[in-house]
Design a protein around this motif. Structure first.
Motif, PDB file in Angstrom:
ATOM      1  N   SER A  36       0.836  -1.212   0.000  1.00  0.00           N
ATOM      2  CA  SER A  36       0.000   0.000   0.000  1.00  0.00           C
ATOM      3  C   SER A  36       0.864   1.252   0.000  1.00  0.00           C
ATOM      4  O   SER A  36       0.580   2.217  -0.712  1.00  0.00           O
ATOM      5  CB  SER A  36      -0.928   0.016   1.211  1.00  0.00           C
ATOM      6  OG  SER A  36      -1.868  -1.009   1.107  1.00  0.00           O
ATOM      7  N   GLN A  37       1.909   1.229   0.798  1.00  0.00           N
ATOM      8  CA  GLN A  37       2.811   2.382   0.857  1.00  0.00           C
ATOM      9  C   GLN A  37       3.518   2.576  -0.484  1.00  0.00           C
ATOM     10  O   GLN A  37       3.678   3.701  -0.947  1.00  0.00           O
ATOM     11  CB  GLN A  37       3.830   2.212   1.972  1.00  0.00           C
ATOM     12  CG  GLN A  37       4.743   3.415   2.126  1.00  0.00           C
ATOM     13  CD  GLN A  37       5.722   3.271   3.264  1.00  0.00           C
ATOM     14  OE1 GLN A  37       5.813   2.216   3.890  1.00  0.00           O
ATOM     15  NE2 GLN A  37       6.462   4.310   3.541  1.00  0.00           N
ATOM     16  N   TYR A  38       3.932   1.482  -1.117  1.00  0.00           N
ATOM     17  CA  TYR A  38       4.579   1.583  -2.426  1.00  0.00           C
ATOM     18  C   TYR A  38       3.633   2.248  -3.426  1.00  0.00           C
ATOM     19  O   TYR A  38       4.030   3.163  -4.159  1.00  0.00           O
ATOM     20  CB  TYR A  38       5.012   0.205  -2.934  1.00  0.00           C
ATOM     21  CG  TYR A  38       5.478   0.249  -4.372  1.00  0.00           C
ATOM     22  CD1 TYR A  38       6.714   0.792  -4.700  1.00  0.00           C
ATOM     23  CD2 TYR A  38       4.657  -0.205  -5.404  1.00  0.00           C
ATOM     24  CE1 TYR A  38       7.131   0.867  -6.032  1.00  0.00           C
ATOM     25  CE2 TYR A  38       5.067  -0.134  -6.727  1.00  0.00           C
ATOM     26  CZ  TYR A  38       6.296   0.414  -7.031  1.00  0.00           C
ATOM     27  OH  TYR A  38       6.700   0.503  -8.337  1.00  0.00           O
ATOM     28  N   ASP A  40       0.996   4.189  -2.780  1.00  0.00           N
ATOM     29  CA  ASP A  40       0.735   5.580  -2.377  1.00  0.00           C
ATOM     30  C   ASP A  40       1.877   6.509  -2.774  1.00  0.00           C
ATOM     31  O   ASP A  40       1.636   7.646  -3.187  1.00  0.00           O
ATOM     32  CB  ASP A  40       0.505   5.674  -0.869  1.00  0.00           C
ATOM     33  CG  ASP A  40      -0.833   5.085  -0.434  1.00  0.00           C
ATOM     34  OD1 ASP A  40      -1.707   4.885  -1.305  1.00  0.00           O
ATOM     35  OD2 ASP A  40      -0.982   4.818   0.773  1.00  0.00           O
ATOM     36  N   THR A  41       3.096   6.048  -2.634  1.00  0.00           N
ATOM     37  CA  THR A  41       4.238   6.922  -2.930  1.00  0.00           C
ATOM     38  C   THR A  41       4.631   6.895  -4.407  1.00  0.00           C
ATOM     39  O   THR A  41       5.251   7.837  -4.883  1.00  0.00           O
ATOM     40  CB  THR A  41       5.468   6.537  -2.074  1.00  0.00           C
ATOM     41  OG1 THR A  41       5.795   5.168  -2.324  1.00  0.00           O
ATOM     42  CG2 THR A  41       5.189   6.753  -0.606  1.00  0.00           C
ATOM     43  N   SER A  42       4.254   5.852  -5.134  1.00  0.00           N
ATOM     44  CA  SER A  42       4.694   5.718  -6.524  1.00  0.00           C
ATOM     45  C   SER A  42       3.689   6.232  -7.545  1.00  0.00           C
ATOM     46  O   SER A  42       4.090   6.715  -8.609  1.00  0.00           O
ATOM     47  CB  SER A  42       5.016   4.257  -6.836  1.00  0.00           C
ATOM     48  OG  SER A  42       6.064   3.815  -6.014  1.00  0.00           O
ATOM     49  N   ASN A  44       1.812   8.721  -9.254  1.00  0.00           N
ATOM     50  CA  ASN A  44       2.062  10.150  -9.321  1.00  0.00           C
ATOM     51  C   ASN A  44       0.918  10.853 -10.032  1.00  0.00           C
ATOM     52  O   ASN A  44       0.785  10.767 -11.253  1.00  0.00           O
ATOM     53  CB  ASN A  44       3.387  10.393 -10.043  1.00  0.00           C
ATOM     54  CG  ASN A  44       3.835  11.818 -10.005  1.00  0.00           C
ATOM     55  OD1 ASN A  44       3.031  12.735  -9.939  1.00  0.00           O
ATOM     56  ND2 ASN A  44       5.142  12.010 -10.059  1.00  0.00           N
ATOM     57  N   SER A 102       7.692  -1.995 -10.105  1.00  0.00           N
ATOM     58  CA  SER A 102       7.561  -2.543  -8.758  1.00  0.00           C
ATOM     59  C   SER A 102       8.757  -3.411  -8.386  1.00  0.00           C
ATOM     60  O   SER A 102       9.290  -4.143  -9.235  1.00  0.00           O
ATOM     61  CB  SER A 102       6.283  -3.391  -8.676  1.00  0.00           C
ATOM     62  OG  SER A 102       6.265  -4.167  -7.506  1.00  0.00           O
TER      63      SER A 102
END
Length: 128
Positions: A36-38, A40-42, A44, A102
């Motif tokens: 989920s964090q990946y 959210d941060t990726s 764009n 990923s």
């Protein structure tokens, strides 16, 4: 012609192995919260906005909910990306970019051997 037969075989194989048949499901390094964090941060939003035009917002709306499926391949990479629903091409491009970049997953296994594992994901993008 061989590619078509291979794809038909691969699709049959993917449907033949259900989630309940998997001994060990695929796992993202760090687990679901890290995945989920990946995302959210990726993902764009500025990339999407720069590729979009006014007609995209008019056609697809200021909020675009997208459901996508992807395969976690036997080497841990992501492939076989399919995107469902009515979303702009800019959203499709961004999802494919993030999934292709990923980090590798730990592949699923069946009877001790790595197998392709299908995962379903839903993301929502809101444009002001």
């Amino acid at each position: 012609m061989k590619k078509i037969y291979f794809l038909i075989f691969l699709m049959f194989f993917l449907h033949a192995i259900n989630a309940q048949d998997i001994s060990i499901p695929a796992k993202f390094p760090g687990g679901d919260s890290a995945w989920s964090q990946y995302l959210d941060t990726s993902l764009n939003k500025q990339n999407i906005i720069s590729q979009s035009n006014k007609k995209d917002i008019e056609r697809f709306g200021k909020t675009q909910r997208v459901e996508y499926n992807f395969g976690i391949m036997t080497d841990g990479s992501i492939g076989l990306i399919t995107i469902q629903g009515q979303v702009s091409q800019a959203v499709r491009n961004e999802i494919q970019r993030v999934l292709r970049n990923s980090p590798k997953w730990t592949p699923a296994s069946f009877n001790g051997k790595p197998v392709v594992f299908r995962k379903k994901q839903i993301s929502t993008f809101t444009f002001d």
